[in-house]
Enzyme design. Structure first.
Site, PDB file in Angstrom:
ATOM      1  N   THR A  30       4.067  -8.722  12.734  1.00  0.00           N
ATOM      2  CA  THR A  30       4.866  -8.734  11.502  1.00  0.00           C
ATOM      3  C   THR A  30       4.815  -7.337  10.890  1.00  0.00           C
ATOM      4  O   THR A  30       3.801  -6.638  10.992  1.00  0.00           O
ATOM      5  CB  THR A  30       4.365  -9.783  10.494  1.00  0.00           C
ATOM      6  OG1 THR A  30       3.044  -9.446  10.065  1.00  0.00           O
ATOM      7  CG2 THR A  30       4.374 -11.182  11.098  1.00  0.00           C
ATOM      8  N   GLY A  31       5.924  -6.945  10.254  1.00  0.00           N
ATOM      9  CA  GLY A  31       6.001  -5.567   9.771  1.00  0.00           C
ATOM     10  C   GLY A  31       5.992  -4.609  10.941  1.00  0.00           C
ATOM     11  O   GLY A  31       5.337  -3.572  10.915  1.00  0.00           O
ATOM     12  N   GLY A  32       6.777  -4.961  11.968  1.00  0.00           N
ATOM     13  CA  GLY A  32       6.778  -4.168  13.205  1.00  0.00           C
ATOM     14  C   GLY A  32       7.893  -3.138  13.268  1.00  0.00           C
ATOM     15  O   GLY A  32       8.077  -2.502  14.306  1.00  0.00           O
TER      16      GLY A  32
ATOM     17  N   SER B  62      -7.691  -3.159   4.664  1.00  0.00           N
ATOM     18  CA  SER B  62      -7.617  -1.783   4.168  1.00  0.00           C
ATOM     19  C   SER B  62      -8.990  -1.362   3.685  1.00  0.00           C
ATOM     20  O   SER B  62      -9.772  -2.199   3.220  1.00  0.00           O
ATOM     21  CB  SER B  62      -6.623  -1.694   3.003  1.00  0.00           C
ATOM     22  OG  SER B  62      -6.709  -0.417   2.401  1.00  0.00           O
TER      23      SER B  62
ATOM     24  N   TYR C   1      -3.359  -4.719  -5.159  1.00  0.00           N
ATOM     25  CA  TYR C   1      -3.277  -4.524  -3.703  1.00  0.00           C
ATOM     26  C   TYR C   1      -4.669  -4.623  -3.087  1.00  0.00           C
ATOM     27  O   TYR C   1      -4.877  -5.306  -2.069  1.00  0.00           O
ATOM     28  CB  TYR C   1      -2.653  -3.156  -3.411  1.00  0.00           C
ATOM     29  CG  TYR C   1      -2.680  -2.737  -1.957  1.00  0.00           C
ATOM     30  CD1 TYR C   1      -1.683  -3.168  -1.076  1.00  0.00           C
ATOM     31  CD2 TYR C   1      -3.692  -1.919  -1.456  1.00  0.00           C
ATOM     32  CE1 TYR C   1      -1.704  -2.776   0.260  1.00  0.00           C
ATOM     33  CE2 TYR C   1      -3.721  -1.533  -0.135  1.00  0.00           C
ATOM     34  CZ  TYR C   1      -2.722  -1.962   0.729  1.00  0.00           C
ATOM     35  OH  TYR C   1      -2.754  -1.573   2.049  1.00  0.00           O
TER      36      TYR C   1
ATOM     37  N   SER D   9       8.155  -0.487  11.205  1.00  0.00           N
ATOM     38  CA  SER D   9       7.790   0.740  10.483  1.00  0.00           C
ATOM     39  C   SER D   9       6.295   1.010  10.631  1.00  0.00           C
ATOM     40  O   SER D   9       5.507   0.084  10.890  1.00  0.00           O
ATOM     41  CB  SER D   9       8.134   0.547   8.997  1.00  0.00           C
ATOM     42  OG  SER D   9       7.716   1.652   8.223  1.00  0.00           O
ATOM     43  N   GLY D  10       5.910   2.253  10.474  1.00  0.00           N
ATOM     44  CA  GLY D  10       4.508   2.629  10.309  1.00  0.00           C
ATOM     45  C   GLY D  10       3.558   2.110  11.379  1.00  0.00           C
ATOM     46  O   GLY D  10       3.804   2.247  12.583  1.00  0.00           O
ATOM     47  N   ILE D  11       2.475   1.507  10.913  1.00  0.00           N
ATOM     48  CA  ILE D  11       1.405   1.039  11.798  1.00  0.00           C
ATOM     49  C   ILE D  11       1.912  -0.050  12.751  1.00  0.00           C
ATOM     50  O   ILE D  11       1.589  -0.051  13.942  1.00  0.00           O
ATOM     51  CB  ILE D  11       0.219   0.520  10.941  1.00  0.00           C
ATOM     52  CG1 ILE D  11      -0.461   1.702  10.230  1.00  0.00           C
ATOM     53  CG2 ILE D  11      -0.771  -0.271  11.780  1.00  0.00           C
ATOM     54  CD1 ILE D  11      -1.421   1.307   9.110  1.00  0.00           C
ATOM     55  N   GLY D  12       2.723  -0.969  12.231  1.00  0.00           N
ATOM     56  CA  GLY D  12       3.244  -2.057  13.068  1.00  0.00           C
ATOM     57  C   GLY D  12       4.131  -1.535  14.178  1.00  0.00           C
ATOM     58  O   GLY D  12       4.015  -1.955  15.335  1.00  0.00           O
TER      59      GLY D  12
HETATM   60  P1  NAP Z   1       5.122   0.563   6.094  1.00  0.00           P
HETATM   61  O1  NAP Z   1       5.522   1.681   6.960  1.00  0.00           O
HETATM   62  O2  NAP Z   1       5.739   0.444   4.743  1.00  0.00           O
HETATM   63  O3  NAP Z   1       5.286  -0.805   6.869  1.00  0.00           O
HETATM   64  C1  NAP Z   1       5.190  -2.023   6.204  1.00  0.00           C
HETATM   65  C2  NAP Z   1       5.841  -3.080   7.076  1.00  0.00           C
HETATM   66  O4  NAP Z   1       5.721  -4.362   6.447  1.00  0.00           O
HETATM   67  C3  NAP Z   1       7.329  -2.810   7.280  1.00  0.00           C
HETATM   68  O5  NAP Z   1       7.646  -3.109   8.613  1.00  0.00           O
HETATM   69  C4  NAP Z   1       8.002  -3.795   6.337  1.00  0.00           C
HETATM   70  O6  NAP Z   1       9.280  -4.149   6.827  1.00  0.00           O
HETATM   71  C5  NAP Z   1       7.021  -4.967   6.412  1.00  0.00           C
HETATM   72  N1  NAP Z   1       7.097  -5.858   5.266  1.00  0.00           N
HETATM   73  C6  NAP Z   1       6.843  -5.586   3.966  1.00  0.00           C
HETATM   74  N2  NAP Z   1       7.074  -6.673   3.231  1.00  0.00           N
HETATM   75  C7  NAP Z   1       7.480  -7.655   4.078  1.00  0.00           C
HETATM   76  C8  NAP Z   1       7.879  -9.001   3.917  1.00  0.00           C
HETATM   77  N3  NAP Z   1       7.929  -9.592   2.707  1.00  0.00           N
HETATM   78  N4  NAP Z   1       8.224  -9.718   5.025  1.00  0.00           N
HETATM   79  C9  NAP Z   1       8.189  -9.121   6.249  1.00  0.00           C
HETATM   80  N5  NAP Z   1       7.829  -7.867   6.458  1.00  0.00           N
HETATM   81  C10 NAP Z   1       7.490  -7.139   5.382  1.00  0.00           C
HETATM   82  O7  NAP Z   1       3.559   0.612   5.800  1.00  0.00           O
HETATM   83  P2  NAP Z   1       2.252   0.725   6.738  1.00  0.00           P
HETATM   84  O8  NAP Z   1       1.422   1.753   6.099  1.00  0.00           O
HETATM   85  O9  NAP Z   1       2.591   0.817   8.176  1.00  0.00           O
HETATM   86  O10 NAP Z   1       1.582  -0.683   6.412  1.00  0.00           O
HETATM   87  C11 NAP Z   1       1.252  -1.638   7.418  1.00  0.00           C
HETATM   88  C12 NAP Z   1       0.022  -2.404   6.960  1.00  0.00           C
HETATM   89  O11 NAP Z   1      -1.076  -1.497   6.885  1.00  0.00           O
HETATM   90  C13 NAP Z   1       0.136  -3.042   5.580  1.00  0.00           C
HETATM   91  O12 NAP Z   1      -0.512  -4.305   5.579  1.00  0.00           O
HETATM   92  C14 NAP Z   1      -0.626  -2.069   4.697  1.00  0.00           C
HETATM   93  O13 NAP Z   1      -1.123  -2.709   3.549  1.00  0.00           O
HETATM   94  C15 NAP Z   1      -1.732  -1.646   5.641  1.00  0.00           C
HETATM   95  N6  NAP Z   1      -2.442  -0.397   5.328  1.00  0.00           N
HETATM   96  C16 NAP Z   1      -1.795   0.803   5.324  1.00  0.00           C
HETATM   97  C17 NAP Z   1      -2.505   1.954   5.049  1.00  0.00           C
HETATM   98  C18 NAP Z   1      -1.849   3.312   5.036  1.00  0.00           C
HETATM   99  O14 NAP Z   1      -2.466   4.276   4.545  1.00  0.00           O
HETATM  100  N7  NAP Z   1      -0.646   3.469   5.541  1.00  0.00           N
HETATM  101  C19 NAP Z   1      -3.870   1.881   4.784  1.00  0.00           C
HETATM  102  C20 NAP Z   1      -4.494   0.646   4.808  1.00  0.00           C
HETATM  103  C21 NAP Z   1      -3.771  -0.496   5.077  1.00  0.00           C
HETATM  104  P3  NAP Z   1      10.519  -4.511   5.845  1.00  0.00           P
HETATM  105  O15 NAP Z   1      10.425  -3.595   4.666  1.00  0.00           O
HETATM  106  O16 NAP Z   1      11.735  -4.304   6.683  1.00  0.00           O
HETATM  107  O17 NAP Z   1      10.327  -5.935   5.473  1.00  0.00           O
END
Ligand code: NAP
Length: 248
Positions: A12-14, A137, A150, A16-19
């Site tokens: 899920t969340g695949g 996180s 968060y 963008s970013g980490i996914g």
């Molecule tokens: P990101 O690039 O913003 O990716 C977030 C992903 O989640 C996107 O694919 C987005 O797709 C999806 N998403 C958000 N809300 C959603 C919903 N209601 N239903 C389905 N998909 C949803 O951010 P990221 O940094 O890769 O984050 C991925 C995970 O890592 C998150 O759980 C975040 O809390 C965690 N994290 C990130 C960091 C960091 O520094 N980057 C650090 C610790 C933890 P859509 O917008 O198209 O729905």
């Protein structure tokens, strides 16, 4: 031979970013990966970039109907889920005194409710040897200014894995938390903008023993470890991929 040959994966969340980075890596390791997200254009872009062995299913993790539709597609096409990466997540920058009900509800809905029902609805398709990875996180174990809600959702994720490891006892299904530190994704870039620009990045670098922000591909490597049988003895654990941020 890949580490995930013939595995069926849902991320899920695949889009963008980490996914997305993890989807790319898992496909390279031999898996078929389902990616989800709300934004169709980002899903199409991600699928095109990954190339093959990827199926994009548009959906919101806070919607029961969308999750049912996702797992019905997986069931019809592959009949099982070997690896589930419940990774969709988001947060708002709001200090105490300025926390809005709307942001509170949305953050808990996506990060906690979304994770709970993603896992619960995938479970009937999972069996012995399957691996569930929840994205936590560093901030689930730390205090972070203006990011308490968060952070509280990520602390909740930590307990879900502990409790579910017990609920899953005897099934051979594992559940672990992967907790990134600051990782350069569109998500973090959005948080940085909301927090007032590049100063957030500078602060995070200063706070991290590794002295840098992680790349999404580095988090994907740790996800691969938790997904593969290399971590077969692990369940209920939290693995930090954080440059030491929450370790010191
Ligand atoms: P990101 O690039 O913003 O990716 C977030 C992903 O989640 C996107 O694919 C987005 O797709 C999806 N998403 C958000 N809300 C959603 C919903 N209601 N239903 C389905 N998909 C949803 O951010 P990221 O940094 O890769 O984050 C991925 C995970 O890592 C998150 O759980 C975040 O809390 C965690 N994290 C990130 C960091 C960091 O520094 N980057 C650090 C610790 C933890 P859509 O917008 O198209 O729905």
């Amino acid at each position: 031979m890949g580490k995930l040959d013939n595995k069926v994966v849902v991320i899920t969340g695949g889009n963008s970013g980490i996914g997305l980075s993890t989807a790319r890596r898992f496909v390279a390791e031999g898996a078929h990966v389902y990616i989800t997200g709300r934004r169709k254009a980002e899903l199409d872009k991600a699928s095109a970039e990954i190339g093959g062995n990827v199926t994009a299913v548009q959906g919101d993790v806070t919607s029961s109907e969308d999750l049912d539709r996702l797992f019905e597609i997986v069931r019809t096409q592959h009949g099982r889920v070997d690896i589930l990466f419940a990774n969709a997540g988001a947060g708002h920058v709001e200090p105490l005194g300025h926390i809005t009900e709307a942001a509170f509800d949305q953050t808990f809905a996506v990060n906690v409710k979304g994770t709970v029902f993603t896992v619960q609805k995938a479970l009937p398709l999972m069996s012995e040897g399957a691996s569930i990875i929840l994205t936590g996180s560093t901030t689930g174990s730390m205090g972070t200014p203006a990011f308490s809600i968060y952070s509280a959702t990520k602390a909740a994720i930590r307990n879900l894995a502990r409790s579910w490891a017990l609920d899953l006892k005897g099934t051979g299904i594992r559940v672990n938390v992967l907790s990134p530190g600051a990782t350069d994704t569109p998500g973090l870039q959005g948080v940085a903008e909301a927090a007032g620009g590049t100063t957030l990045y500078d602060g995070l670098v200063a706070q991290t023993p590794a002295g840098r922000i992680a790349e999404p591909a580095e988090i994907a490597s740790v996800a691969l470890f938790l997904a593969s049988d290399d971590s077969a003895v692990m369940t209920g654990s939290e693995v930090f991929a954080d440059g030491g941020m929450a370790q010191v």
